[in-house]
Motif scaffolding. Structure first.
Motif, PDB file in Angstrom:
ATOM      1  N   GLU A 308      29.708  15.674  45.310  1.00 56.27           N
ATOM      2  CA  GLU A 308      29.301  15.149  43.995  1.00 56.27           C
ATOM      3  C   GLU A 308      28.822  16.291  43.109  1.00 56.27           C
ATOM      4  N   ARG A 309      29.237  16.214  41.852  1.00 59.02           N
ATOM      5  CA  ARG A 309      28.816  17.215  40.863  1.00 59.02           C
ATOM      6  C   ARG A 309      28.369  16.503  39.601  1.00 59.02           C
ATOM      7  N   SER A 313      29.639  16.147  28.373  1.00 57.64           N
ATOM      8  CA  SER A 313      30.612  16.593  27.375  1.00 57.64           C
ATOM      9  C   SER A 313      30.135  17.882  26.719  1.00 57.64           C
ATOM     10  N   ASP A 399      18.942  13.789  30.640  1.00 62.08           N
ATOM     11  CA  ASP A 399      18.899  13.262  32.011  1.00 62.08           C
ATOM     12  C   ASP A 399      17.552  13.608  32.614  1.00 62.08           C
ATOM     13  N   LYS A 416      17.800   9.097  27.639  1.00 63.55           N
ATOM     14  CA  LYS A 416      18.642   8.552  26.566  1.00 63.55           C
ATOM     15  C   LYS A 416      19.016   7.121  26.947  1.00 63.55           C
ATOM     16  N   ASN A 425      30.882   6.121  28.812  1.00 60.14           N
ATOM     17  CA  ASN A 425      29.548   5.943  28.257  1.00 60.14           C
ATOM     18  C   ASN A 425      29.527   4.848  27.209  1.00 60.14           C
TER      19      ASN A 425
HETATM   20  P1  AMP Z   1      29.317  12.414  28.826  1.00 59.68           P
HETATM   21  O1  AMP Z   1      28.686  13.505  28.074  1.00 59.68           O
HETATM   22  O2  AMP Z   1      29.716  11.272  28.017  1.00 59.68           O
HETATM   23  O3  AMP Z   1      30.481  12.899  29.529  1.00 59.68           O
HETATM   24  O4  AMP Z   1      28.287  11.902  29.893  1.00 59.68           O
HETATM   25  C1  AMP Z   1      27.452  12.787  30.548  1.00 59.68           C
HETATM   26  C2  AMP Z   1      26.415  12.058  31.323  1.00 59.68           C
HETATM   27  O5  AMP Z   1      26.998  11.482  32.491  1.00 59.68           O
HETATM   28  C3  AMP Z   1      25.342  12.966  31.862  1.00 59.68           C
HETATM   29  O6  AMP Z   1      24.381  13.297  30.893  1.00 59.68           O
HETATM   30  C4  AMP Z   1      24.790  12.145  32.997  1.00 59.68           C
HETATM   31  O7  AMP Z   1      23.871  11.183  32.514  1.00 59.68           O
HETATM   32  C5  AMP Z   1      26.025  11.435  33.513  1.00 59.68           C
HETATM   33  N1  AMP Z   1      26.551  12.035  34.740  1.00 59.68           N
HETATM   34  C6  AMP Z   1      27.583  12.885  34.894  1.00 59.68           C
HETATM   35  N2  AMP Z   1      27.763  13.187  36.199  1.00 59.68           N
HETATM   36  C7  AMP Z   1      26.808  12.520  36.892  1.00 59.68           C
HETATM   37  C8  AMP Z   1      26.454  12.412  38.262  1.00 59.68           C
HETATM   38  N3  AMP Z   1      27.141  13.018  39.218  1.00 59.68           N
HETATM   39  N4  AMP Z   1      25.398  11.636  38.578  1.00 59.68           N
HETATM   40  C9  AMP Z   1      24.691  11.001  37.633  1.00 59.68           C
HETATM   41  N5  AMP Z   1      24.982  11.044  36.333  1.00 59.68           N
HETATM   42  C10 AMP Z   1      26.030  11.801  35.962  1.00 59.68           C
END
Ligand code: AMP
Ligand code: MCA
Length: 519
Positions: A308-309, A313, A399, A416, A425
């Motif tokens: 998991e990573r 965006s 986050d 957020k 999202n």
């Molecule tokens: P976006 O910018 O729309 O691509 O969404 C990004 C958000 O996805 C991040 O700020 C996190 O809240 C969430 N996210 C991405 N990868 C993970 C992960 N492995 N575990 C939990 N949340 C994640």
């Protein structure tokens, strides 16, 4: 002169044998590396022939196809700025993005040409092309007359390569500006960190990626495509995710990337076995939290441990569980479920308390990041950009998490107000805005509730104006007529009142608690 154009770096990684297969589609088409080189040159030449000003945006809302990927690569090659748009977006959403980004070129499907071109021309766009997922449309017709040779435009690392729209806590979507340097540094880091091997690798076996994600967001467009291309690796290309077919492709592949929902859906397939996955080297998950149950069940069924990573965006990838024990990265041998691993080698990550203090190991706070992958700012929103960065240059992710004594990062929540549904999202404020405008609505709240397939889905809770009767189905139908389908709450309730704190603010945590067992 050095050229930091991302395309040049990807092109330089193509294998020596350009006749080898670069992409094999789910429906049996094969594209060689030479095909990719020629096709991107032709589309880049077409873009050049339009005499667009430097920095022009190329906005694209088309179904997934190899040609759509070619358009992305050609935009980089020609030095313009790619702006991908989710195919689920409807006219009001598209109108906002096109109005805000003012693209010089818009590419849409033939079926949507009528309404999309109207919006685009109104916003001052000069060129609207069509591209369909059956390789038809005016873009390819026009490109067919162009030369198949093209020198990549000279770009500096700091020049814009893409704009990705993402919503914030309030207000409209913001365009995250990513540079050639942001994306190239991230691609190179991940190539190394995830142990990609090309055919010249130690066991003579090159990686093959199953690409089953949409290509209008960071995961499918950047992490997956750049990952394969920068390694000269073949892709098995699926226009749409289909769990049975992905499992069937695993016999001839080595890497898979998916949002948690894809893993959950594959786990429901009896064909997912140790034998079916024995050729695979690496399963990567991200974009949303991977439940520990999914992580464990996957391990039991396949013998593989999902890596998991975590990313955004605005930043591309930030942290990752380790691929393998690597002496360069101390203590990083184990992929731990429930964590998103370690900050990537060139990412600096800190956890900050409400008082702005840097928190010690184990304490929960806001995650802030810095690194060559972190974006340049929000398109035409300097104040918003300034708000999201600290004085010492850290980006506030929104986050909430912690770092343990071994350095593993765990995301525990989000400051957020955001719902992540099947990896997409959804911003409650946007949905509430639409509901609140509806006739007879006094107020609404949209909250995320656990869901077995999508991880989380939206639930709308609405109060009617005095003396008005509201039907939940009508509210949902009206939303559906205006918004991308994945944003529509899966349920709607009309209630007499919303729980509030002493300040009068709606207590969404209580609503989430109330509806938590709904699905
Ligand atoms: P976006 O910018 O729309 O691509 O969404 C990004 C958000 O996805 C991040 O700020 C996190 O809240 C969430 N996210 C991405 N990868 C993970 C992960 N492995 N575990 C939990 N949340 C994640
Ligand atoms: C589809 N539906 C959804 C979603 N997808 N509802 C909620 N959330 C969703 N994600 C609904 C549709 O509205 C429709 O409802 C019904 O499901 C069927 O639609 P369809 O398109 O056929 O669904 P599907 O093909 O089964 O799609 C599910 C999916 C897809 C394959 C999980 O959502 C998907 O590809 N998700 C991946 C998203 C992704 O790539 N995220 C990466 C973001 P109705 O019939 O009622 O209209 S990049 C990112 O987050 C960062 C940077 C990172 O870290 O990677």
């Amino acid at each position: 002169m050095t050229n930091d154009n991302l395309f040049s770096a990807l092109r330089a990684a193509f294998p020596a044998d350009l006749n080898a297969v670069a992409i094999e589609t789910d429906d049996g088409l094969k594209y060689s590396w030479r095909d990719l080189d020629r096709a991107t040159a032709m589309v880049a030449n077409l873009l050049h022939s339009l005499n667009l000003p430097d920095g022009s945006r190329v906005a694209v809302q088309v179904e997934k196809s190899v040609e759509a990927m070619v358009l992305y690569l050609a935009t980089l090659r020609a030095g313009y700025v790619f702006l991908p748009l989710n195919t689920a977006y409807q006219s009001a959403e598209i109108e906002y993005f096109i109005g805000n980004a003012e693209p010089a070129v818009v590419v849409c499907s033939g079926a949507n040409f009528g309404w999309v071109s109207k919006i685009a021309f109104k916003a001052g766009t000069q060129h609207v092309f069509t591209l369909n997922d059956d390789r038809t449309g005016s873009l390819l017709e026009r490109a067919a007359h162009q030369s198949d040779q093209h020198q990549a435009a000279i770009r500096k690392a700091d020049d814009l390569a893409a704009i990705l729209y993402t919503s914030g806590t309030t207000g409209r979507s913001k365009g995250a500006m990513l540079t050639h340097g942001n994306m190239l540094s991230n691609a190179r880091t991940l190539k190394d960190y995830w142990g990609w091997t090309s055919t010249g690798g130690p066991d003579g076996r090159g990686d093959v990626l199953i690409h089953a994600l949409p290509i209008f967001h960071v995961h499918g467009l950047f992490v997956a495509i750049h990952g394969a291309l920068i390694n000269g690796s073949k892709m098995i290309w699926m226009a749409k995710f289909d769990p049975k077919r992905v499992i069937a492709h695993m016999a001839k592949a080595t890497v898979f990337m998916g949002v948690p929902t894809l893993y959950v859906r594959m786990l429901s397939e009896p064909s997912l076995t140790k034998a079916a996955t024995q050729n695979m080297r690496l399963f990567i998950a991200g974009s949303a939290p991977l439940l520990i149950e999914t992580f464990t069940e996957w391990q039991q069924r396949t013998g593989h441990t999902i890596l998991e990573r975590y990313g955004m965006s605005e930043t591309a990838m930030l942290t990752s569980n380790p691929y393998a024990a690597d002496k360069r990265y101390a203590n990083q041998s184990e992929r731990r479920g429930g964590t998103v691993g370690f900050p990537l080698p060139d990412v600096s990550l800190q956890v900050i308390g409400e008082d702005g203090r840097k928190l010690p190991v184990g304490e929960i706070g806001g995650i802030q990041v810095k690194g060559p992958n972190v974006f340049k700012g929000y398109w035409r929103m300097p104040e918003k950009t300034a708000e999201e960065f600290t004085v010492d240059g850290y980006f506030k992710t929104g986050d909430v998490g912690k770092v343990d004594e071994r350095g593993y990062v765990t995301i525990v929540g989000r400051s957020k107000d955001l719902i992540i549904s099947g990896g997409y999202n959804v911003y409650p404020a946007e949905i509430e805005g639409y509901i609140n405008e509806m006739k007879g609505v006094s107020e609404s709240a949209v909250v995320g509730v656990q869901h077995p397939d999508f991880g989380e889905v939206g639930v709308a809770v609405v109060i009617a104006k005095l003396g008005t009767a509201l039907k939940p189905e009508a509210i949902l139908a009206e939303l559906k007529a205006n918004l991308a389908n994945f944003k529509i709450p899966k349920r709607c309730f009309v209630v007499a009142e919303l729980p509030r704190n002493t300040m009068g603010k709606v207590q969404k945590n209580l609503l989430r608690e109330q509806y938590k067992g709904l699905f």
